[in-house]
Design an enzyme around this catalytic site. Structure first.
Site, mmCIF file in Angstrom:
data_model
loop_
_atom_site.group_PDB
_atom_site.id
_atom_site.type_symbol
_atom_site.label_atom_id
_atom_site.label_comp_id
_atom_site.label_asym_id
_atom_site.label_seq_id
_atom_site.Cartn_x
_atom_site.Cartn_y
_atom_site.Cartn_z
ATOM 1 N N HIS A 56 12.333 2.626 1.893
ATOM 2 C CA HIS A 56 12.832 3.095 3.190
ATOM 3 C C HIS A 56 11.209 2.107 3.558
ATOM 4 O O HIS A 56 11.448 1.961 4.555
ATOM 5 C CB HIS A 56 12.385 4.878 3.406
ATOM 6 N N PHE A 65 -9.768 -11.935 -3.659
ATOM 7 C CA PHE A 65 -9.786 -10.444 -2.940
ATOM 8 C C PHE A 65 -10.778 -9.375 -4.436
ATOM 9 O O PHE A 65 -10.402 -8.594 -4.414
ATOM 10 C CB PHE A 65 -9.330 -9.679 -2.198
ATOM 11 N N CYS A 102 16.964 4.918 10.756
ATOM 12 C CA CYS A 102 17.353 4.099 9.578
ATOM 13 C C CYS A 102 18.264 3.597 9.370
ATOM 14 O O CYS A 102 19.268 4.913 8.568
ATOM 15 C CB CYS A 102 16.741 4.440 8.291
ATOM 16 N N ASP A 137 -11.367 -17.987 -2.728
ATOM 17 C CA ASP A 137 -12.104 -18.138 -1.365
ATOM 18 C C ASP A 137 -13.001 -16.338 -1.588
ATOM 19 O O ASP A 137 -12.757 -16.457 -3.237
ATOM 20 C CB ASP A 137 -11.436 -17.262 -0.544
ATOM 21 N N ASP A 167 -1.400 -14.690 -4.383
ATOM 22 C CA ASP A 167 -2.770 -14.488 -3.848
ATOM 23 C C ASP A 167 -3.395 -15.796 -5.201
ATOM 24 O O ASP A 167 -3.586 -15.360 -6.668
ATOM 25 C CB ASP A 167 -3.940 -13.451 -3.093
ATOM 26 N N SER A 168 -4.862 -15.776 -4.924
ATOM 27 C CA SER A 168 -5.777 -16.978 -5.748
ATOM 28 C C SER A 168 -6.793 -15.713 -6.178
ATOM 29 O O SER A 168 -7.797 -16.416 -7.679
ATOM 30 C CB SER A 168 -7.171 -18.030 -5.063
ATOM 31 N N GLY A 169 -6.424 -14.423 -6.254
ATOM 32 C CA GLY A 169 -7.434 -13.782 -6.996
ATOM 33 C C GLY A 169 -8.737 -13.008 -6.819
ATOM 34 O O GLY A 169 -9.024 -12.612 -7.004
ATOM 35 N N CYS A 184 18.296 2.467 4.934
ATOM 36 C CA CYS A 184 18.189 2.031 3.988
ATOM 37 C C CYS A 184 18.914 3.024 3.039
ATOM 38 O O CYS A 184 19.293 4.215 3.760
ATOM 39 C CB CYS A 184 16.581 2.616 4.343
ATOM 40 N N CYS A 204 17.772 6.637 3.450
ATOM 41 C CA CYS A 204 17.994 7.197 4.618
ATOM 42 C C CYS A 204 19.444 7.833 4.228
ATOM 43 O O CYS A 204 19.980 9.404 5.165
ATOM 44 C CB CYS A 204 17.823 6.773 5.625
ATOM 45 N N ASP A 219 0.993 -9.203 5.081
ATOM 46 C CA ASP A 219 1.340 -8.883 3.363
ATOM 47 C C ASP A 219 0.357 -7.631 3.482
ATOM 48 O O ASP A 219 -0.604 -7.672 4.123
ATOM 49 C CB ASP A 219 1.120 -9.881 2.026
#
Length: 308
Positions: free
Chosen positions: A272, A33, A241, A83, A29-31, A243, A246, A203
């Site tokens: 998990h 947020f 699951c 942004d 991200d551009s930073g 994973c 689990c 994301d």
């Protein structure tokens, strides 16, 4: 990454892929947020944003040009334009000014972007919860002909009905031949809704954040494993699951790790939760191919306890 360890350190290491030994795609991200979430610690100007570090109070300044340089140093595969993400409930006038400034910053980001063959620059659609501003943002950013586009500024605390309204309004206006990215969304119901709206990628920090609180996402709903009811539960977190967690550990043992603040508990829950969401999106892909996503959504919501 800019503040800690420092983008210069990452560049010296050969970029993020080498620094963290990750041979798959990376998005940064551009930073925007992160900076705007600092509230009183930042000042927004046309040139960029001045802010104080939450770590040591040191002063810094981000401009569209500087965040491009930082992301080029990091060496991610996808980089985001600078942004402003306005808070839910912001006035029309402020949201309009912010959206227009975000567009101007996107133009400057495109001009400053030098690694076109290695890194794809995505623009971020803003406009809050005002449809005419969303439409204007899409039109202006699409005119820049960027490699991909993201929807920002939703899933910021608004009611679900407003989230879905803006999502379903904005997505169809985005180019169909370029990636459509919904930022900051990670709950299973929102991921399915995003796919149904035509979103390609999302994301969110959710799977690891709730892991730190002792929570697992399972095929039967959330399991807060730190609760006493799991003290003698010898079952895996999720019997469906596949994973590592689990396959090897019980709810009782993971509860013990979480209750005693052993970092392994958080790691196992993170493994998990990430696998749960990966499995979910693999299933979503199959249902899209079979033209059955709406029926799958209905079944999933009933199992998971969601209200449509």
């Amino acid at each position: 990454m800019y503040l800690r360890p420092g983008s210069n350190i990452v560049k010296e290491a050969g970029g993020l892929h080498r620094f963290m030994n990750w041979k798959r795609p990376i998005l940064t991200d551009s930073g925007g947020f992160q900076v705007f979430s600092l509230g009183a610690l930042r000042t927004i100007l046309e040139e960029g944003v001045a802010f104080k570090s939450h770590l040591d109070g040191s002063k810094h300044f981000f401009s569209p040009e500087s965040v491009m340089k930082i992301q080029e140093d990091l060496g991610s595969d996808i980089m985001m334009a600078f942004d402003e993400c306005v808070e839910y409930g912001a006035s029309y006038e402020y949201t309009k000014q912010s959206m227009e400034r975000t567009t101007r910053w996107a133009r400057r980001c495109k001009q400053a972007h030098t690694t076109l063959e290695k890194q794809a620059l995505f623009g971020i659609i803003q406009g809050g919860f005002y449809k005419d501003l969303r439409k204007k943002s899409v039109e202006d950013l699409v005119a820049l002909d960027l490699p991909g586009y993201a929807i920002g500024g939703i899933s910021v605390g608004e009611p679900k009905e407003e989230f879905l309204e803006i999502l379903k309004y904005t997505t169809p206006m985005m180019p169909k031949d370029k990636p459509r990215y919904l930022m900051g969304v990670g709950t299973p119901d929102y991921l399915i809704q995003a796919a149904m709206a035509g979103i390609d990628m999302c994301d969110c920090v959710l799977p690891t954040r709730i892991a730190r609180n002792g929570t697992a996402m399972t095929s039967c709903g959330k399991v807060v494993v730190r609760n006493a009811t799991y003290e003698r539960d010898w079952n895996p977190l999720d019997s469906q699951c596949d994973c590592y967690t689990c396959k090897n550990y019980t709810r009782a043992y993971i509860r013990h790790l979480v209750k005693t603040n052993e970092i392994l508990g958080v790691r196992l829950l993170s493994i998990h939760n990430l696998r749960f969401l990966t499995n979910l999106m693999e299933r979503v892909k199959i249902e899209i191919e079979n033209d059955n996503l709406a029926n799958f959504q209905e079944e999933f919501y009933q199992t998971y306890g969601y209200i449509k």
